[in-house]
Structures are given as structure tokens and as C-alpha cells.
Write an enzyme that holds these catalytic residues in place. Structure first.
Site, PDB file in Angstrom:
ATOM      1  N   CYS A   2       0.844  -1.179   0.000  1.00 10.04           N
ATOM      2  CA  CYS A   2       0.000   0.000   0.000  1.00 10.04           C
ATOM      3  C   CYS A   2       0.889   1.242   0.000  1.00 10.04           C
ATOM      4  O   CYS A   2       1.923   1.280   0.656  1.00 10.04           O
ATOM      5  CB  CYS A   2      -0.934   0.106   1.198  1.00 10.04           C
ATOM      6  SG  CYS A   2      -2.108  -1.239   1.300  1.00 10.04           S
ATOM      7  N   ARG A  29       3.767  -0.207  -4.882  1.00 11.85           N
ATOM      8  CA  ARG A  29       3.484  -0.769  -3.558  1.00 11.85           C
ATOM      9  C   ARG A  29       2.136  -1.486  -3.499  1.00 11.85           C
ATOM     10  O   ARG A  29       1.789  -2.099  -2.490  1.00 11.85           O
ATOM     11  CB  ARG A  29       3.503   0.339  -2.495  1.00 11.85           C
ATOM     12  CG  ARG A  29       4.796   1.105  -2.452  1.00 11.85           C
ATOM     13  CD  ARG A  29       4.735   2.179  -1.416  1.00 11.85           C
ATOM     14  NE  ARG A  29       4.614   1.612  -0.091  1.00 11.85           N
ATOM     15  CZ  ARG A  29       5.628   1.249   0.671  1.00 11.85           C
ATOM     16  NH1 ARG A  29       6.845   1.398   0.232  1.00 11.85           N
ATOM     17  NH2 ARG A  29       5.419   0.744   1.856  1.00 11.85           N
ATOM     18  N   TRP A  76      -2.899  -2.514  -1.691  1.00 10.31           N
ATOM     19  CA  TRP A  76      -2.603  -3.938  -1.877  1.00 10.31           C
ATOM     20  C   TRP A  76      -3.463  -4.621  -0.831  1.00 10.31           C
ATOM     21  O   TRP A  76      -3.193  -4.524   0.373  1.00 10.31           O
ATOM     22  CB  TRP A  76      -1.111  -4.204  -1.642  1.00 10.31           C
ATOM     23  CG  TRP A  76      -0.695  -5.591  -2.000  1.00 10.31           C
ATOM     24  CD1 TRP A  76      -0.276  -6.030  -3.218  1.00 10.31           C
ATOM     25  CD2 TRP A  76      -0.644  -6.736  -1.133  1.00 10.31           C
ATOM     26  NE1 TRP A  76       0.028  -7.376  -3.163  1.00 10.31           N
ATOM     27  CE2 TRP A  76      -0.184  -7.826  -1.901  1.00 10.31           C
ATOM     28  CE3 TRP A  76      -0.934  -6.951   0.211  1.00 10.31           C
ATOM     29  CZ2 TRP A  76      -0.013  -9.111  -1.367  1.00 10.31           C
ATOM     30  CZ3 TRP A  76      -0.765  -8.215   0.740  1.00 10.31           C
ATOM     31  CH2 TRP A  76      -0.306  -9.281  -0.050  1.00 10.31           C
ATOM     32  N   ASN A 102      -1.560   1.888   5.982  1.00 12.27           N
ATOM     33  CA  ASN A 102      -0.783   0.774   5.432  1.00 12.27           C
ATOM     34  C   ASN A 102      -0.365  -0.082   6.622  1.00 12.27           C
ATOM     35  O   ASN A 102       0.163   0.431   7.599  1.00 12.27           O
ATOM     36  CB  ASN A 102       0.436   1.362   4.695  1.00 12.27           C
ATOM     37  CG  ASN A 102       1.498   0.324   4.373  1.00 12.27           C
ATOM     38  OD1 ASN A 102       2.669   0.644   4.314  1.00 12.27           O
ATOM     39  ND2 ASN A 102       1.124  -0.902   4.178  1.00 12.27           N
ATOM     40  N   GLY A 103      -0.636  -1.393   6.540  1.00 14.95           N
ATOM     41  CA  GLY A 103      -0.304  -2.282   7.656  1.00 14.95           C
ATOM     42  C   GLY A 103      -1.507  -3.142   8.001  1.00 14.95           C
ATOM     43  O   GLY A 103      -2.422  -3.301   7.180  1.00 14.95           O
ATOM     44  N   GLU A 482      17.404 -17.064  -8.446  1.00 17.81           N
ATOM     45  CA  GLU A 482      17.010 -15.696  -8.788  1.00 17.81           C
ATOM     46  C   GLU A 482      16.444 -15.623 -10.212  1.00 17.81           C
ATOM     47  O   GLU A 482      15.462 -14.926 -10.460  1.00 17.81           O
ATOM     48  CB  GLU A 482      18.220 -14.759  -8.605  1.00 17.81           C
ATOM     49  CG  GLU A 482      17.981 -13.313  -8.965  1.00 17.81           C
ATOM     50  CD  GLU A 482      16.839 -12.641  -8.227  1.00 17.81           C
ATOM     51  OE1 GLU A 482      16.291 -13.209  -7.265  1.00 17.81           O
ATOM     52  OE2 GLU A 482      16.449 -11.542  -8.652  1.00 17.81           O
ATOM     53  N   LYS A 486      12.659 -14.322 -11.008  1.00 16.01           N
ATOM     54  CA  LYS A 486      12.389 -13.204 -11.923  1.00 16.01           C
ATOM     55  C   LYS A 486      11.356 -13.621 -12.964  1.00 16.01           C
ATOM     56  O   LYS A 486      10.398 -12.914 -13.218  1.00 16.01           O
ATOM     57  CB  LYS A 486      13.653 -12.737 -12.656  1.00 16.01           C
ATOM     58  CG  LYS A 486      14.626 -11.893 -11.886  1.00 16.01           C
ATOM     59  CD  LYS A 486      14.187 -10.491 -11.591  1.00 16.01           C
ATOM     60  CE  LYS A 486      13.478 -10.381 -10.284  1.00 16.01           C
ATOM     61  NZ  LYS A 486      14.184 -10.341  -9.054  1.00 16.01           N
ATOM     62  N   GLU A 489       7.773 -14.257 -11.392  1.00 12.81           N
ATOM     63  CA  GLU A 489       7.042 -13.148 -10.782  1.00 12.81           C
ATOM     64  C   GLU A 489       6.514 -12.134 -11.787  1.00 12.81           C
ATOM     65  O   GLU A 489       5.538 -11.455 -11.509  1.00 12.81           O
ATOM     66  CB  GLU A 489       7.843 -12.472  -9.664  1.00 12.81           C
ATOM     67  CG  GLU A 489       8.971 -11.592 -10.094  1.00 12.81           C
ATOM     68  CD  GLU A 489       9.642 -10.870  -8.927  1.00 12.81           C
ATOM     69  OE1 GLU A 489       8.965 -10.491  -7.973  1.00 12.81           O
ATOM     70  OE2 GLU A 489      10.874 -10.672  -9.008  1.00 12.81           O
ATOM     71  N   HIS A 505      15.614 -36.974  -9.020  1.00  9.18           N
ATOM     72  CA  HIS A 505      14.853 -37.431  -7.858  1.00  9.18           C
ATOM     73  C   HIS A 505      13.395 -36.965  -7.919  1.00  9.18           C
ATOM     74  O   HIS A 505      12.704 -36.988  -6.909  1.00  9.18           O
ATOM     75  CB  HIS A 505      15.523 -36.952  -6.571  1.00  9.18           C
ATOM     76  CG  HIS A 505      16.905 -37.506  -6.401  1.00  9.18           C
ATOM     77  ND1 HIS A 505      17.143 -38.820  -6.087  1.00  9.18           N
ATOM     78  CD2 HIS A 505      18.120 -36.925  -6.569  1.00  9.18           C
ATOM     79  CE1 HIS A 505      18.461 -39.036  -6.042  1.00  9.18           C
ATOM     80  NE2 HIS A 505      19.068 -37.893  -6.334  1.00  9.18           N
ATOM     81  N   LYS A 603       6.033  -3.994  -3.965  1.00  8.70           N
ATOM     82  CA  LYS A 603       7.482  -3.824  -3.835  1.00  8.70           C
ATOM     83  C   LYS A 603       7.958  -4.022  -2.400  1.00  8.70           C
ATOM     84  O   LYS A 603       8.946  -4.685  -2.149  1.00  8.70           O
ATOM     85  CB  LYS A 603       7.849  -2.423  -4.327  1.00  8.70           C
ATOM     86  CG  LYS A 603       9.334  -2.120  -4.309  1.00  8.70           C
ATOM     87  CD  LYS A 603      10.002  -2.705  -5.513  1.00  8.70           C
ATOM     88  CE  LYS A 603      11.490  -2.458  -5.543  1.00  8.70           C
ATOM     89  NZ  LYS A 603      12.151  -3.435  -6.421  1.00  8.70           N
TER      90      LYS A 603
HETATM   91  C1  AGP Z   1      11.992  -9.168  -5.890  1.00  2.00           C
HETATM   92  O1  AGP Z   1      11.951  -9.261  -7.271  1.00  2.00           O
HETATM   93  C2  AGP Z   1      10.775  -9.511  -5.210  1.00  2.00           C
HETATM   94  N1  AGP Z   1       9.696  -8.709  -5.646  1.00  2.00           N
HETATM   95  C3  AGP Z   1      10.793  -9.801  -3.723  1.00  2.00           C
HETATM   96  O2  AGP Z   1      11.163 -11.134  -3.642  1.00  2.00           O
HETATM   97  C4  AGP Z   1      11.715  -8.980  -2.786  1.00  2.00           C
HETATM   98  O3  AGP Z   1      13.046  -9.240  -3.081  1.00  2.00           O
HETATM   99  C5  AGP Z   1      11.406  -9.356  -1.321  1.00  2.00           C
HETATM  100  O4  AGP Z   1      10.094  -9.005  -1.030  1.00  2.00           O
HETATM  101  C6  AGP Z   1      12.360  -8.707  -0.337  1.00  2.00           C
HETATM  102  O5  AGP Z   1      12.266  -7.324  -0.349  1.00  2.00           O
HETATM  103  P1  AGP Z   1      13.364  -6.417   0.335  1.00  2.00           P
HETATM  104  O6  AGP Z   1      14.628  -6.602  -0.402  1.00  2.00           O
HETATM  105  O7  AGP Z   1      12.829  -5.029   0.234  1.00  2.00           O
HETATM  106  O8  AGP Z   1      13.488  -6.873   1.762  1.00  2.00           O
END
Ligand code: AGP
Length: 608
Positions: A2, A29, A76, A102-103, A482, A486, A489, A505, A603
Site C-alpha cells: 500500500c 506498492r 494492496w 498501510n499495515g 534468482e 524473476k 514473478e 529425484h 514492492k
Molecule cells: C523481488 O523481485 C521480489 N519482488 C521480492 O522477492 C523482494 O526481493 C522481497 O520481497 C524482499 O524485499 P526487500 O529486499 O525489500 O526486503
């Protein structure tokens, strides 16, 4: 999660245009719904709906609301479906008090029940709406002319959970009330205007003077003044000047922030590696004093932490090292005591799972070093030593430049430790450091330029696939993890990464002709075994994409090789992820998705 913005100004401008522009910068966000409220001639005006800002703005003209004070929110969803009623801002029964939050208010059901018994009528299913009604209830006890801050403080004392709150009242048409606990809130200061927002880029266009509100602080903003208090005592605000430019939070001609941020990696690495050596030396000393070391992080930052873990393991050998996904920290709590050092990695510095882990660690008097991108954010403030990546603001939800900057910073730290334990003499250390600092930005630029077209071409080939595997061994596994994160997501192709040897396995069962398998295989000790894994996959008809290096036998066994220059092993988690970032980006675009705003994600993850 949010995004919040609030603005109060003494200039004659309507703030709704600024609020709408700021919300666009906070859209990373959350983007389930959006809303803006202003006070115009003592009356609240409020517009909100589901959807992204541009579309809602077109429909409702958010930016045409009148008034010199206002608040906005991009959501969000946590509590309540994605619908117009649950969109923020929320108001009390009479529509005099407006709030964005937010929260998560954990005790909202109890509070709502009590408020309903007192006759309050609720319009949404959200936890946030209770704040407006609580304020309404508390104000009933006060003289209508008395300051509203006391009622606001009583409200904050009644709520439990996590929050960044901004609240306005139609009868106090210059003041914004703020409170923060475990969700970010920063204040922007300009002579005639004050801002509050979830993140700095929201108001960067208007001011670079920033005050970071700390946990437990309550504040009021008027056009001329910022007042902050904590536990009943006044806090003297300490503004800092942010070096980020307004352009750094804009697309600057790129179609998406993610592509811009991929291209910004050379400069992000250069700035990050230019860190003050004294801070790194201090961190190295702290690491060498610790009995055990735990890397704690989530998502992409966890993958950077994993690269750090492998570097440290090579140097520290028998020293107990652990890698912990922050939401799982309870499982490792038996390891945490005053001899433990936590290395927390977080781009935003606000990820709640990490903060919870650090909160528990602090109780045992464990030491904390953090690696963060956002200056003065919560996680650095919970640490004894804060190491900052200098990647500039990252707006795309998928982390790219902050990830490689985190890896570079941990590699820089590893080099220092290697020197401090005597594995490198000063000449060797200086040589390696020079190579790291000069080569990282250069080689990154070269790889991006040489492989962008290929990544686009490959994305077109695989964009109709539903699955992909990413395989690696040993210290290369973080690159595969990673790469898979990517791709999944932002393109929504199901992507899974695992140690190559594990495929037989179980995972190989679903491999069929044309199934994309990405093989991470530099010229190192893993090369031979990776070749065998490649053959196993080929035998089932898999489409082999390799991220490899010049001269490797795997090149001729691949359908689509990315051939990179052989580089320092310290640099591989940086160099070898670059084609995969671009592949994910172009796959998302090809499939018609906005890579900057993947569905269901935000984010900064400020919920557990
Ligand atoms: C990254 O592409 C992601 N959207 C997500 O995994 C992110 O890295 C994770 O939420 C951690 O965020 P931070 O680095 O702000 O702690």
C-alpha cells in the site's frame, strides 16, 4: 505494501494533482484500488475506485478535487475484497474524519464490535476503517475546540498491529495527523508545503529534505511546521538531504522501470563499490568476532544473501554459517544469542518478516549488520552497522539493480574478510579490490549490451511455455533461484530452480519435448556435472538454454547459449544473472504483462 501520500500547503494550489502524481510513483506498492480525499471549504471531498491510477483518474478525475490539504492511497488488499467500498480513504460516520492506512490492525474485530455497539456504521470490510471511527469516538470526549492530537494519541494507544497512518479532519483543515509502527512513513519538508508518504520518490519532485518517522512516533504536519513526539516527549526532527534525483524515479524514455533499472546496473555497482573502506573494515571485524553468522532475508534479497553465504563459507571454512528465509526465523531461534551475528539483506529496509526476525534477535543481544538500499529505513536502524547499496530508487517490483548491488557489496565484504584472516596479503587484496571495483561496472555494461537482443529473441521463443526449470550446482545455485524468481514473478511462467543433481529425484518426470531448461554453467568445478545434467534433460527433449562462458563444451549442447566472458568468480552472481533478468523482462512484455506491476505483488512487503 500500500502506498500513502498526504500533502498540506499554504500556497494556493489544489493538492489533488500532486497527490495523484505521487500515487503514480507509489503504485509499485500495490495497485488493487486507489483513492484521494481533500478538504475543500471545510468539507471532505473523496473519490476512490478499483483499478490502476491512470484508469481511475480518467474515470473519476481524481486530480481535479479541490483543496490545499489531502491524502491518497494505492491499495494492496489484505482485509476485504478488491472493491470500491474497501478502497481507501475511509471515513467516520459523519464523513468528517478521513484516514489512509498501510499495515494490519490486528485487534480490529474487537474494536469494530465495540464501536458498532456504540452505534457506529461501517461501510467497508477493512481493518483500517476502525481508525476513523475510533477518532470520531475519542473526539466525543473532548471540547470541540481542543487540539485533536490528544484524541489521535488515544486512538493510536488502542490499536495493535502494524501501521503507517495519515488522518485529516474537516474541522482542522491544515493539519495532517501521522503515526507509524513497523510500516514506513517519511516526511518531506518544503517551506510552504509538508508531505508524508510511504516512500521518498513520492515527493522527490518537490523536495529532497526528508525526515524519517521512527517506530512509535506520532506527528502533525501543517504547511509551516512539523511536530513529532514519542511517548509524550517532543522529538526534534532531523531532516536529511537525499541525493536521489527526481529523474532517477522516472522512466527517462524507457518503456518500463524494470528495463531502465536493468540498464542502470553498471552505475549502481560503481556507486555501491565506492563505499567508505572504514565501514567495510568495521563490518569485517564484527563478522570475525562472531561465533556464528546468519544471513536473514526474503525473496531476491535472500538470493543475494545466499551468494554472500557461499563467499563467506569459502573464507571462514568451519565457522558456523546459516542462511535463513526471514519468515522462517522462529525455526532458527535456538541459534540466536549474544554471540550470533545476523546479516540482514533488504532493498527496502522495511520488509516486515526481516524486521520481526531482527526484533527477536535484538532481545537476545545478537549483533546485526544490514545491507539496505533505502537510507535510514527501519532495518538499518535496527542494526549496529548499516551498509548501503547505492543503487538509487528502484521502482519496478522485480528487483534487479538492487540485487546485483547487494551481491557486489557482500563480495566487497568477503574480500575484506579474506584479507583480514590472512588469506590475501595486502598486495593481492589491493589487486582483487581494483579488479572488482573497475571490472564489475564494465563487464556488466558489456554483457547487457551484447545479450539484450538475444534475451528478447529467446523470450519470443519461450513465451508460450507454461513451465521452465533453472539448474545449477553449489555456489551457482543462487543465480538459478534468482533467474527462476524473476521469470515467474513477472511473466507468470511457472519456473522452478533446484540443484541440478536433484532433477532425477523427481522434477525430471515432467520434462517433455521443448520444455525450457536453463542451465547455469560457468567454467568452474561444476562444469562437468552440469554437462551430464544437460544431457539428461536433452535426452527427454528439453530445450536447453545455457548461461555459460567462452570455451565451455556446453555451448554446442545448448539450443540457446548465452556465452559470457569468463570472469572473476566473485562477479559471477552479478554477471550471470543479467541475461536472465532480461529474459524475464522480455517474456513478460511478450505475454502482454506489465513487468513493473506484477499481479498480487508489491514492492515493499510490510505484512507477515
Ligand atoms: C523481488 O523481485 C521480489 N519482488 C521480492 O522477492 C523482494 O526481493 C522481497 O520481497 C524482499 O524485499 P526487500 O529486499 O525489500 O526486503
Amino acid at each position: 505494501m500500500c502506498g500513502i501520500i498526504a500533502i498540506t500547503t499554504s500556497s494556493k494550489t489544489n493538492v489533488s494533482k500532486m497527490i495523484t502524481d505521487s500515487l503514480k510513483k507509489l503504485e509499485y506498492r500495490g495497485y488493487d484500488s486507489v483513492g484521494v480525499a481533500t478538504i475543500n471549504n471545510g468539507k471532505i471531498e473523496i473519490l476512490k475506485d478499483i483499478g490502476m491510477i491512470d484508469k481511475v483518474n480518467k474515470r473519476l478525475s481524481l486530480e481535479n478535487l479541490r483543496g490545499t490539504i489531502g491524502i491518497g492511497h494505492t491499495r494492496w488488499a489484505t482485509h476485504g475484497a478488491i472493491n470500491q467500498e474497501n478502497a481507501h480513504p475511509h471515513s467516520d460516520c459523519k464523513g468528517n474524519i478521513i484516514v489512509v492506512h498501510n499495515g494490519i490492525i490486528e485487534n480490529y474485530l474487537d474494536l469494530k464490535k465495540t464501536l458498532k455497539e456504540k452505534g457506529h456504521f461501517f461501510s467497508s470490510e477493512t481493518d483500517s476503517e476502525v481508525i476513523a471511527h475510533l477518532m470520531e469516538e475519542e473526539l466525543k470526549q473532548d471540547n470541540p475546540n481542543s487540539s485533536k492530537i490528544n484524541a489521535f494519541k488515544r486512538v493510536i494507544n488502542k490499536i495493535e498491529g502494524t501501521y503507517a497512518i495519515t488522518l485529516i479532519h474537516s474541522k482542522d483543515p491544515e493539519t495532517i495527523f501521522l503515526a507509524r509502527k513497523d510500516s514506513p512513513l517519511v516526511i518531506g519538508v518544503r517551506e510552504d508545503t509538508k508531505f508524508a508518504a510511504s516512500d521518498i520518490p513520492a515527493f522527490l519532485e518537490y523536495t529532497k529534505q526528508v525526515i524519517v518517522l521512527k517506530n512509535g512516533e506520532i506527528a502533525t504536519l501543517t504547511p509551516q511546521a512539523v511536530y513529532i513526539e514519542k511517548n509524550g516527549f517532543r522529538v526534534q526532527p532531523k531532516p536529511v538531504i537525499i541525493s536521489w534525483t527526481a529523474e532517477s524515479a522516472q522512466k527517462s524514455g524507457y518503456p518500463h522501470f524494470m528495463l531502465k533499472e536493468i540498464h542502470e546496473q553498471p552505475i549502481a555497482l560503481k556507486n555501491t563499490l565506492n563505499i567508505d573502506p572504514r565501514v567495510i573494515e568495521k563490518a569485517s571485524n564484527k563478522i570475525l568476532e562472531a561465533e556464528r553468522i546468519i544471513f536473514l532475508a526474503c525473496g531476491t534479497s535472500y538470493h543475494a544473501g545466499l551468494s554472500g553465504y557461499h563467499q563467506f563459507q569459502r573464507i571462514l571454512k568451519k565457522r558456523p554459517l546459516y542462511k535463513v528465509i526471514a519468515s522462517e526465523y522462529e525455526t532458527y531461534s535456538h541459534l540466536i544469542d549474544e554471540d550470533t551475528l545476523i546479516i540482514a539483506v533488504s532493498q527496502s529496509g522495511e520488509t516486515l518478516d526481516v524486521m520481526k526476525g531482527l526484533g527477536a534477535a535484538r532481545k537476545t543481544r545478537a549483533s546485526i549488520i544490514s545491507v539496505a538500499n533505502v537510507i535510514d529505513s527501519s532495518i538499518p536502524r535496527l542494526s549496529q552497522i548499516a551498509l548501503y547499496t547505492k543503487a538509487g530508487p528502484e521502482i519496478g517490483v522485480a528487483a534487479t539493480k538492487t540485487h546485483t548491488a547487494q551481491v557486489a557489496l557482500l563480495a566487497r565484504l568477503a574480500l575484506q574478510i579474506e584479507h583480514d584472516v590472512g588469506l590475501l596479503n595486502t598486495t593481492e587484496f589491493n589487486e582483487n579490490l581494483g579488479t572488482l571495483v573497475t571490472e564489475a561496472p564494465q563487464i556488466t555494461r558489456t554483457i547487457i549490451n551484447q545479450n539484450e537482443f538475444k534475451a528478447k529473441e529467446l523470450a519470443a521463443k519461450i513465451s508460450n511455455q507454461n513451465h521452465a526449470y533453472f539448474l545449477a550446482r553449489g555456489y551457482n545455485l543462487p543465480i538459478a533461484l534468482e533467474g527462476a524468481l524473476k521469470l515467474k514473478e513477472i511473466s507468470y511462467i511457472h519456473a522452478e530452480a533446484f540443484p541440478a543433481g536433484e532433477s532425477k529425484h523427481g522434477p525430471i518426470a515432467i520434462v517433455e519435448p521443448d520444455f525450457p531448461v536453463v542451465i547455469i554453467s560457468p567454467n568452474d568445478w561444476t562444469a562437468k556435472k552440469m554437462l551430464s545434467s544437460t544431457e539428461e534433460m536433452r535426452a527427454r527433449g528439453a530445450y536447453i538454454i545455457s548461461v555459460t562462458e567462452e570455451g565451455h563444451n556446453i555451448i554446442e549442447r545448448s539450443d540457446y547459449p548465452f556465452i559470457l566472458p569468463t570472469s572473476l568468480s566473485l562477479l559471477r552472481p552479478i554477471t550471470h544473472i543479467l541475461p536472465l533478468q532480461m529474459l524475464a523482462y522480455y517474456a513478460a512484455v511478450k505475454r502482454g504483462f506489465d513487468p513493473d506491476k506484477p499481479k498480487n505483488l508489491a514492492k515493499t512487503v510490510t505484512v507477515e
